[in-house]
Design an enzyme around this catalytic site. Sequence first.
Site, PDB file in Angstrom:
ATOM      1  N   HIS A 152     104.104  27.077  76.842  1.00 59.95           N
ATOM      2  CA  HIS A 152     103.499  27.542  75.588  1.00 59.95           C
ATOM      3  C   HIS A 152     101.968  27.643  75.683  1.00 59.95           C
ATOM      4  CE1 HIS A 152     103.621  22.995  74.423  1.00 59.95           C
ATOM      5  NE2 HIS A 152     102.476  23.288  75.007  1.00 59.95           N
TER       6      HIS A 152
ATOM      7  N   HIS B  56      99.692  19.490  69.193  1.00 63.01           N
ATOM      8  CA  HIS B  56      98.572  19.045  70.025  1.00 63.01           C
ATOM      9  C   HIS B  56      97.456  18.508  69.131  1.00 63.01           C
ATOM     10  CE1 HIS B  56     100.880  21.989  72.345  1.00 63.01           C
ATOM     11  NE2 HIS B  56     100.407  21.444  73.437  1.00 63.01           N
TER      12      HIS B  56
ATOM     13  N   HIS C 234     100.963  20.942  84.753  1.00 58.87           N
ATOM     14  CA  HIS C 234      99.557  21.140  84.431  1.00 58.87           C
ATOM     15  C   HIS C 234      98.896  19.835  84.026  1.00 58.87           C
ATOM     16  CE1 HIS C 234     101.398  21.661  80.398  1.00 58.87           C
ATOM     17  NE2 HIS C 234     100.224  21.751  79.804  1.00 58.87           N
TER      18      HIS C 234
ATOM     19  N   GLU D 270     105.281  17.476  79.085  1.00 60.68           N
ATOM     20  CA  GLU D 270     105.853  18.331  78.038  1.00 60.68           C
ATOM     21  C   GLU D 270     107.257  18.832  78.410  1.00 60.68           C
ATOM     22  OE1 GLU D 270     101.814  20.365  76.135  1.00 60.68           O
ATOM     23  OE2 GLU D 270     102.991  21.517  77.534  1.00 60.68           O
TER      24      GLU D 270
HETATM   25  C1  DHB Z   1      97.147  24.708  78.413  1.00 60.28           C
HETATM   26  C2  DHB Z   1      98.519  24.450  78.433  1.00 60.28           C
HETATM   27  C3  DHB Z   1      99.122  23.776  77.376  1.00 60.28           C
HETATM   28  O1  DHB Z   1     100.453  23.471  77.339  1.00 60.28           O
HETATM   29  C4  DHB Z   1      98.368  23.376  76.306  1.00 60.28           C
HETATM   30  O2  DHB Z   1      98.991  22.787  75.280  1.00 60.28           O
HETATM   31  C5  DHB Z   1      96.990  23.608  76.284  1.00 60.28           C
HETATM   32  C6  DHB Z   1      96.386  24.271  77.346  1.00 60.28           C
HETATM   33  C7  DHB Z   1      96.486  25.449  79.528  1.00 60.28           C
HETATM   34  O3  DHB Z   1      97.076  25.619  80.578  1.00 60.28           O
HETATM   35  O4  DHB Z   1      95.349  25.892  79.344  1.00 60.28           O
HETATM   36 FE    FE Z   2     100.878  22.040  75.524  1.00 62.19          FE
END
Ligand code: DHB
Ligand code: FE
Length: 280
Positions: free
Chosen positions: A12, A59, A194, A241
């Site tokens: 997302h 978030h 990530h 996540e």
């Molecule tokens: C990014 C990915 C995420 O799932 C998020 O909530 C905020 C930022 C990203 O890769 O920039």
């Molecule tokens: Fe996220």
Amino acid sequence: MAKIIGGVGTSHVPSIGAAIDHGKTQEPYWKPLFDGAAVLRRWIDEVKPDVVIVVYNDHASRFGLDLTPTFALGTGTSFAPHDEGYGPRPVPVCKGDPELAWHIAESLVLRDEFDVTMVNEMTVDHGLTVPLSLAFGRPAEWPCRVIPLCVNVIQYPQPTGRRCLRLGQALRRAIESYPKDTRVAIFGTGGMSHQLQGERAGLINAAYDKKWLDELAANPDRVANTSHLELLTEAGSEGLEIIMWLLMRGALSAEVRQVHRFYHVPASNSAYGLLLLEDA
Ligand code: DHB
Ligand code: FE
């Protein structure tokens, strides 16, 4: 009777939403991602759900350290996009389905003893709106009702993958006991690998993500036993996540058919993953 017509796993990443909102999907950076994800739009257009249940994480938009529900179900009539610091995304307000949502709450709490938090007033951030944009593009109205199911993957102690899988199984029982003819799709969002902060910011682990995609469909019980420590180590702090995909998987039958799978790096700081599953 209500019926689950399929499950979607999708990252997302907020800048995917910004690329859609600003008409950048055909730019060289974004084109490969949107070409790969286009199958989601075709699939959803074919299966035409009446309701989409989006399993996502907030978030620090609607919820924060003052209030951190582990599982929060949107029982309200509408859910507006949250202002995340640059104004709310220019996307439609989601229309809820309070009747189905309250039926789900009743079934989860009384039949399966999952004490979810019922939330009547809820704004939704990119965790929910980006998957909807990937599925439906930029319509004036979302073409189906939306029930948010928010999972705490941010603040320790987060629920285990096993708990998410079991909640998905309970969600299936809830939906299948709903007397109205309603076609329901379940989205599990977030991930893939990530890390947005600290010394390992920018971490991507494609080998680990691919193993996860290989196993989620065929071996959900094994995947559900993955420890949070392993996920944090291998997929990064925000990679946790991905446990929300287990909730989607639990809502499908034991055997599933993989309709589509796509993986792409980079999407901002994240690896992008897409998985379309149907009951076998
Ligand atoms: C990014 C990915 C995420 O799932 C998020 O909530 C905020 C930022 C990203 O890769 O920039
Ligand atoms: Fe996220």
